[in-house]
Design an enzyme around this catalytic site. Structure first.
Site, mmCIF file in Angstrom:
data_model
loop_
_atom_site.group_PDB
_atom_site.id
_atom_site.type_symbol
_atom_site.label_atom_id
_atom_site.label_comp_id
_atom_site.label_asym_id
_atom_site.label_seq_id
_atom_site.Cartn_x
_atom_site.Cartn_y
_atom_site.Cartn_z
ATOM 1 N N ASN A 42 -7.714 6.215 4.662
ATOM 2 C CA ASN A 42 -6.416 6.848 4.017
ATOM 3 C C ASN A 42 -6.845 7.791 2.581
ATOM 4 O OD1 ASN A 42 -6.913 4.152 2.841
ATOM 5 N ND2 ASN A 42 -4.841 3.839 2.281
ATOM 6 N N LEU A 220 0.825 -4.621 0.118
ATOM 7 C CA LEU A 220 1.553 -4.151 1.322
ATOM 8 C C LEU A 220 0.583 -4.500 2.421
ATOM 9 C CD1 LEU A 220 3.587 -1.164 0.456
ATOM 10 C CD2 LEU A 220 4.168 -3.360 0.771
ATOM 11 N N ASP A 248 -9.160 -6.299 2.444
ATOM 12 C CA ASP A 248 -7.946 -5.219 2.090
ATOM 13 C C ASP A 248 -8.083 -4.808 0.739
ATOM 14 O OD1 ASP A 248 -6.040 -2.926 2.399
ATOM 15 O OD2 ASP A 248 -4.265 -4.642 2.569
ATOM 16 N N ALA A 264 0.763 -0.447 -4.586
ATOM 17 C CA ALA A 264 0.393 -1.604 -3.708
ATOM 18 C C ALA A 264 -1.149 -1.893 -3.573
ATOM 19 C CB ALA A 264 1.231 -1.454 -2.617
#
Length: 348
Positions: A42, A220, A248, A264
Site C-alpha cells: 500500500n 486498524l 503489521d 493508524a
C-alpha cells in the site's frame, strides 16, 4: 524457568516498510530479527503489477544493512481493475508471493482498494489456479458500521462467501482482532490461516483509551475488548498451525500520530519478537513460540523453514523514546518502557 530461548529464525508474514528515505531504518529493524517478510503493497501509488513489485523489491534490497540476507516477499495490491493476467504475470515473476485485498478506505493508503469483492472474482479465481494466497484486510468500511464491529461484519458478509466459492484458494485473514475471527479460522478448512500482531496479544482497547487517549496504540483493525484479546492469546499459543506471526508493523512519523486526526499503525519491528515472547510467557507457552513465529507461516506458504537460529535472553531493557524515520522520527510501541526479553545481537 530458563533465561535463554533459542528459536529457528522467524519470519514476519505482514509488515509495512514504506518507501524512500525511511527504508534504511525500517528494513534495518526487520532484518535484525527476521529472515523473510511479506511486504505490504500500500504505497502511493500502490504495487499493482509484477514490474512495480520488482522495482520496490530492488529498493528494499538496496536498503539492507551490510551483510544482511533479509529476503522481501512481494505482494500484489488488488484493485477493481486487477486482471487474471496480472495475477499470472505476478506468479511467473518469481518474486510475488501473494495478493492483498484492501477494501477501499479500510486503512492507510487503501483508497485504490477494492470497492466490491465481486469485482475481483476473476482475479481471485486466478490466484486459486496458480496457488498464490489471498491476503485479506477483513473489515467492512461502510460509515454506518461501528468500527469495533467491522471485522465480524466482514466475516458474515464476505469472508464465508469467498472461502466457500473458492475452496482451493489459500486465504490469510490478516491481523485478526476478534474471537469471531479466531473461531472462523479455527473452523475453516486447512487452506485458511491468520496472522496475529503483538499489540493485539498484549493490549486491548482499555490500554488505548482509559486515562487518556494514547495515539501510538491506535491501529486498524482497532484494539478490541479484553475478551477478544484473550481469544487471540488462546489461538496464538494453541499450537494450531493456522495461526502465525505477522507484526503489521506500520510506522508513521511522530507528527502524523500525535495529531487531531492521527494515522493508524503501531511500530513494532524494532522489538517484535521480544514482545511476542512476553505475550507467550504470560500464558506459560514459550514452548509454542517457535511454531507460531518460525514454522507455521512457511508451512502455510509452502516454503522451507529457516535453518539458522536467534537467541532471546531474559534481560530488562528500556525501549527508545523515538527512532529515526528518514529525516523525521517514529515513536515505537512501548517507547520508554521496559521490555523483559532481549535479542542477542550477535545472532542477528
Amino acid at each position: 524457568m530458563s533465561d535463554r530461548l533459542t528459536l529457528l529464525r522467524p519470519d514476519d508474514w505482514h509488515i509495512h516498510l514504506r518507501d524512500g528515505a525511511v527504508l534504511p531504518h525500517t528494513v534495518g529493524d526487520v532484518a535484525r530479527t527476521f529472515a523473510r517478510a511479506i511486504i505490504m503493497p500500500n504505497l502511493v501509488p500502490p504495487v499493482r503489477n509484477a514490474a512495480e513489485a520488482g522495482a520496490y523489491r530492488e529498493r528494499i534490497l538496496a536498503a539492507r544493512p551490510a551483510g544482511s540476507r533479509f529476503e522481501p516477499l512481494m505482494v500484489l495490491y488488488l484493485t477493481d481493475r486487477t486482471s487474471p493476467e496480472d495475477v499470472r504475470a505476478a506468479k511467473a515473476s518469481g518474486i510475488v508471493y501473494a495478493a492483498k485485498l484492501y477494501p477501499a478506505g479500510a486503512t492507510t493508503n487503501s483508497d485504490s482498494g477494492v470497492t466490491s469483492i465481486d469485482n475481483i472474482f476473476p482475479a481471485i479465481e486466478a490466484l486459486a489456479e496458480v496457488g498464490m494466497p489471498l491476503l485479506v484486510h477483513g473489515e467492512v468500511t461502510r460509515s454506518e458500521i461501528d468500527v469495533f464491529d467491522r471485522e465480524k461484519r466482514f466475516i458474515d458478509e464476505h469472508m464465508r462467501r469467498v472461502v466457500e466459492r473458492f475452496p482451493t484458494l489459500k486465504v490469510v485473514f490478516e491481523h485478526i482482532t476478534t474471537s469471531d475471527a479466531a473461531q472462523f479460522v479455527t473452523e475453516a478448512p486447512a487452506n485458511v490461516g491468520a496472522t496475529i500482531t503483538a499489540q493485539h496479544l498484549l493490549y486491548n482497547r482499555n490500554h488505548m483509551l482509559v486515562g487518556g487517549i494514547r495515539p501510538h496504540f491506535y491501529c486498524l483493525p482497532i484494539l478490541k475488548r479484553n475478551t477478544h484479546q484473550v481469544a487471540l492469546l488462546d489461538a496464538a499459543t494453541s499450537g494450531n498451525p493456522k495461526f502465525f506471526l505477522g507484526t503489521d508493523s506500520a510506522p508513521h512519523a511522530r507528527h502524523a500520530k500525535e495529531a487531531a486526526c492521527g494515522c493508524a499503525g503501531c511500530y513494532t519491528a524494532y522489538a517484535a519478537i521480544e514482545m511476542y515472547a512476553e505475550a507467550f510467557e504470560q500464558r506459560n507457552a514459550l514452548d509454542k513460540l517457535e511454531g507460531f513465529a518460525s514454522l507455521h507461516g512457511p508451512a502455510f506458504y509452502g516454503l522451507p523453514a529457516n535453518t539458522d537460529t536467534i537467541t532471546l535472553v531474559r534481560e530488562e531493557w528500556t525501549a527508545p523514546d523515538s527512532l529515526p524515520f528518514g529525516e523525521q522520527t517514529v515513536v515505537p510501541l512501548r517507547a520508554g518502557e521496559k521490555l523483559r526479553w532481549r535479542l542477542l545481537e550477535e545472532n542477528a
